[in-house]
Motif scaffolding. Structure first.
Motif, PDB file in Angstrom:
ATOM      1  N   ASP A 529      15.883  41.555 -18.479  1.00 58.86           N
ATOM      2  CA  ASP A 529      16.565  41.567 -17.329  1.00 58.86           C
ATOM      3  C   ASP A 529      17.837  41.746 -17.488  1.00 58.86           C
ATOM      4  O   ASP A 529      18.497  41.881 -16.215  1.00 58.86           O
ATOM      5  N   THR A 579      16.299  44.018 -11.915  1.00 55.78           N
ATOM      6  CA  THR A 579      14.856  43.492 -11.759  1.00 55.78           C
ATOM      7  C   THR A 579      13.865  44.805 -11.731  1.00 55.78           C
ATOM      8  O   THR A 579      14.471  45.652 -11.208  1.00 55.78           O
ATOM      9  N   GLU A 581      11.969  47.624  -9.676  1.00 58.26           N
ATOM     10  CA  GLU A 581      12.441  47.963  -8.195  1.00 58.26           C
ATOM     11  C   GLU A 581      11.459  49.145  -8.115  1.00 58.26           C
ATOM     12  O   GLU A 581      11.533  49.644  -7.124  1.00 58.26           O
ATOM     13  N   SER A 582      10.521  49.350  -8.990  1.00 60.17           N
ATOM     14  CA  SER A 582       9.504  50.584  -8.668  1.00 60.17           C
ATOM     15  C   SER A 582       8.888  50.189  -7.576  1.00 60.17           C
ATOM     16  O   SER A 582       8.392  51.121  -6.508  1.00 60.17           O
ATOM     17  N   GLU A 584       9.423  48.435  -5.021  1.00 60.46           N
ATOM     18  CA  GLU A 584      10.174  48.299  -3.840  1.00 60.46           C
ATOM     19  C   GLU A 584      10.573  49.800  -3.293  1.00 60.46           C
ATOM     20  O   GLU A 584      10.442  50.063  -2.021  1.00 60.46           O
ATOM     21  N   ARG A 585      10.986  50.853  -4.205  1.00 63.44           N
ATOM     22  CA  ARG A 585      11.462  52.144  -4.012  1.00 63.44           C
ATOM     23  C   ARG A 585      10.243  52.868  -3.304  1.00 63.44           C
ATOM     24  O   ARG A 585      10.405  53.929  -2.659  1.00 63.44           O
ATOM     25  N   THR A 593       8.159  58.062  -8.744  1.00 65.93           N
ATOM     26  CA  THR A 593       8.963  57.846  -9.686  1.00 65.93           C
ATOM     27  C   THR A 593       8.898  58.646 -11.081  1.00 65.93           C
ATOM     28  O   THR A 593       7.686  58.907 -11.607  1.00 65.93           O
TER      29      THR A 593
END
Length: 775
Positions: A529, A579, A581-582, A584-585, A593
């Motif tokens: 992280d 953190t 983020e895949s 969220e994106r 991705t």
């Protein structure tokens, strides 16, 4: 020998009295006592013997007292004595007065033979020649009148060019012939030296101007140095002696002696003399025939490599293989030093911070060789590699020659650091000059422009480092063995931090393991992280930061033993920087991705696609390179051509389509985003989201074929760091999985694919779910 007699003895250091000499002697207490005792004795004689510091005298001169009186000016008394005959000093005895008495045996003169007369004539000739140079005519007349060879030899007692020890030797030499031989030798040498000095004086006087005193002094100095040679440290005679004494190859010796010949023929004012001296110094400083012996203990070498570095099995195996071959050649009696292609040339390619540069020192320790690092980053001048021509002002040999000289052996480990950052300009292309250096078939006769001599680099182990393989010229890369170091897994990072980084940072902070401990859970949290780099530099900085804060706490409470665990990291390092983020994106349709390789290692790349009302067309943003722009065009053409097969409404593509790759300040290029762009466009057109746990890489053709790409290992490491669970790769890249660590393959489901349609089918979420979620 005559009968022994008892005489008072007078020991003096200056002058040394020989028979026939008349000399004054200052009278101190001991001398006064000896003179008084002699005058009071029946014979009126005393013995004068030389008393030097090295030993007790064995011979002296029986002398008579001519006169006793006071020295002019009233400074004391003196006696004038005349030496008469040699005598051998016996044992001490007693006698009247305060003087020291000894038993002496007078040494009688031997018969004069023809040999003695010949020697006397030769000595007289030398003596007269020397006196004539001094124009001492009265002394010449006196010498001409002497007929006794012994008396002629004893006139040397007056010679200023003889030392006291030499004069004592003449006193103790009772044989007249031997005395004359010694004098002939000494006088000849002195006469030759006098002639040289006079020649120097004549040379100086003939070339000087009467009014220039400074010029006179300089000419004298130059003439003296020219005649003596060894007194001038940079003289040609000095270089000739150094070359003859040096251990040089025959061709190098011949070239060096030729240059010494030029130096001897050149004048002192010629600038060429300075160039030649600098060149000779450089040649003599090189270790032409010096080589270190390689270690033959393969297990010890592997232990050294394992102790210094975690992982990196490829390069460790290559070094051990190299040692094994050399050890076997040595056992079979085959040559192991020099020759074509006996050295190793490897390039360690990978992102920063993975240990490429430090690996060179470990390799040198494992081989038992000297280590030298040559930094090539930013080098743009070809002369830095091949050296300058000697005619240039400030000419120097190339970095390779200087590295050999610095190492002190002809077979060091040379690390060519940052070889991918070598540039070129009007001064030439250094990477082209490196072709000869790194070609195992050529580098046994590498020729530096400055030296202009063949230098055998075939036994040098060259290690090069690079961040981006594509920046290395293909011709140069073809001459090296490529060893890729693509980065570390999370488990590797924890092991490296625990075994290497943490102890080093503790030492720098003056801490012990008992005072501050860091748990494995905390190290794993940092790796997951707080850092997203393939290497360990940022990781080490964070460890150093944590230990600095721990040191500050110990200053307030030194009795506390600190343990840094996972929950404590926020207090030491702040909140996590990274953190996942895949999810969220990719929460909206049109975002896929992808995986990419940058100069800093593998990374996750999000590609966004959107459409709006307007004229049909394609807009691209995100600072994309030409190849990536073409990939977007190909992707759109493929989706339009296979709309029905992909479940895409053709009308959805007749709008203005915008493809964006975030992080627009970073230039991006490469073909491996093709399948990701196709997936993003289909996701946008169908309204189906891309699975958040999916990443993909691969080049796509107009027909939807998935073509192979590079950097698979780095991309899979980046996918694991980003928390992805499924990765699509081209089927033809499946062999690359053999280089991927097992823990990465266990954490990821890697699917080799040949058709982009299959990727779309598995990467997009079902339409029903998307509708349900949207609702």
């Amino acid at each position: 020998m005559a009968q022994a007699q008892s005489l008072p003895v007078l020991f003096i250091a200056d002058p040394i009295v020989l028979p026939g000499m008349v000399v004054p002697i200052a009278l101190d207490d001991a001398a006064q006592a000896a003179v008084d005792a002699a005058r009071a004795s029946e014979s009126g004689k005393l013995l004068i013997a030389p008393r030097l510091d090295d030993r007790y005298p064995t011979h002296g001169v029986i002398a008579s007292i001519v006169q006793v009186g006071r020295i002019a000016g009233g400074a004391g008394s003196a006696a004038v004595v005349r030496g008469e005959r040699r005598a051998h000093i016996g044992t001490g005895t007693t006698g009247p007065g305060a003087a020291l008495w000894v038993e002496v045996e007078e040494i009688a003169d031997v018969e004069v033979t023809d040999d003695v007369k010949t020697l006397a004539a030769e000595y007289k000739k030398l003596l007269l020649a020397m006196l004539q140079r001094r124009e001492a005519w009265q002394i010449i007349d006196y010498v001409n009148q002497l007929t006794d060879p012994s008396a002629l030899a004893d006139t040397s007692g007056y010679a200023s060019y003889l030392t006291d020890i030499e004069k004592r030797q003449l006193l103790e030499t009772t044989d007249v012939a031997e005395r004359l031989r010694v004098l002939i030798d000494w006088t000849s040498s002195h006469l030759a030296e006098t002639e040289v000095n006079d020649k120097i004086a004549d040379d100086v006087r003939s070339g000087m101007e009467k009014t220039q005193k400074e010029f006179l002094l300089r000419q004298q100095l130059a003439a003296i140095r020219k005649e003596l040679g060894e007194g001038e440290p940079d003289g040609s005679d000095d270089y000739r002696a150094r070359i003859e004494a040096a251990d040089l190859p025959e061709k190098v010796r011949e070239a060096a002696l030729r240059e010494v010949g030029k130096l001897e023929r050149s004048s002192e004012q010629s600038p060429e003399g300075g160039w030649i001296r600098t060149w000779l110094d450089t040649v003599l400083d090189l270790p032409w025939n010096v080589s270190t012996e390689d270690s033959t203990d393969l297990k010890a070498a592997r232990d050294i490599l394992d102790a210094d570095h975690h992982g990196l099995d490829d390069v460790k195996d290559r070094i051990v293989e190299y040692l094994a071959v050399r050890a076997r050649r040595s056992q079979r009696g085959m040559a192991v030093v020099g020759g074509r292609g006996s050295g190793a040339v490897m390039v360690l390619a990978g992102p920063p911070g993975v240990g490429k540069t430090s690996l060179g020192e470990s390799v040198a320790r494992a081989l038992g060789r000297k280590f030298v690092r040559v930094a090539l980053g930013g080098v743009r001048d070809e002369a830095e590699i091949r050296g300058h021509r000697r005619t240039y002002v400030g000419a120097l040999p190339g970095r390779l020659v200087r590295a050999i000289g610095e190492a002190g052996s002809m077979n060091p480990v040379v690390l060519l650091d940052e070889i991918d950052k070598v540039g070129s300009d009007y001064r030439g292309d250094p990477s082209a000059a490196l072709l000869e250096v790194l070609d195992p078939a050529q580098n046994h006769t590498f020729r530096d422009h400055y030296l202009d001599l063949d230098l055998d680099l075939s036994d040098v182990v060259f290690l090069a480092t690079a961040n981006v393989i594509e920046n290395i010229p293909s011709a140069l890369l073809d001459r090296m063995e490529l060893v890729q170091i693509d980065g570390y897994t999370e488990d590797d990072k924890v092991a490296i931090a625990r075994d290497f980084l943490l102890p080093r940072q503790r030492d720098r902070a003056a801490l012990t393991a008992e005072e501050v401990a860091v748990t494995d859970a905390a190290l794993r949290k940092i790796a997951a992280d707080y850092t997203r780099e393939p290497g360990m530099r940022q990781f080490e900085r964070l460890l150093a930061k944590a230990l600095r804060k721990a040191t500050t706490k110990l200053a307030d409470n030194p009795l506390v033993n600190l343990v840094i665990d996972e929950p404590d990291l926020v207090g030491y390092l702040g909140r996590p920087r990274f953190t996942p983020e895949s999810e969220e994106r990719t929460a909206v349709p049109g975002v896929a991705t992808g995986l990419a390789v940058t100069g800093l290692g593998g990374d996750v790349l999000f590609i966004e696609a959107n459409s709006n009302d307007g004229e049909s067309g394609l807009a691209l943003t995100g600072q994309l390179g030409d190849v990536m722009k073409e990939s977007a065009q190909i992707a759109l053409s493929y989706v339009r051509a296979h709309a029905e097969q992909l479940g895409v409404d053709p009308k959805a593509l007749d709008r203005r389509i915008h493809v964006h790759v975030p992080a627009g300040a970073v230039p991006k290029d490469g073909p491996s985003a093709g399948v990701t762009m196709v997936t993003a466009l289909v996701s946008m057109a169908t309204g189906r989201k891309v699975r958040a746990d999916v990443g993909m890489t691969g080049e796509v053709t107009l027909n939807g074929r998935v073509l192979p790409i590079g950097g698979v290992k780095q991309k899979l490491l980046a996918a694991q760091r980003a928390g992805l669970s499924t990765v699509f790769i081209p089927a033809r890249n499946e062999p690359d999985l053999d280089d991927v660590p097992a823990e990465v393959l266990e954490a990821l489901e890697v699917k080799p694919m040949t058709d982009v349609a299959d990727i779309i089918a598995q990467a997009l979420e079902p339409a029903a779910e998307t509708v349900t979620v949207a609702a």
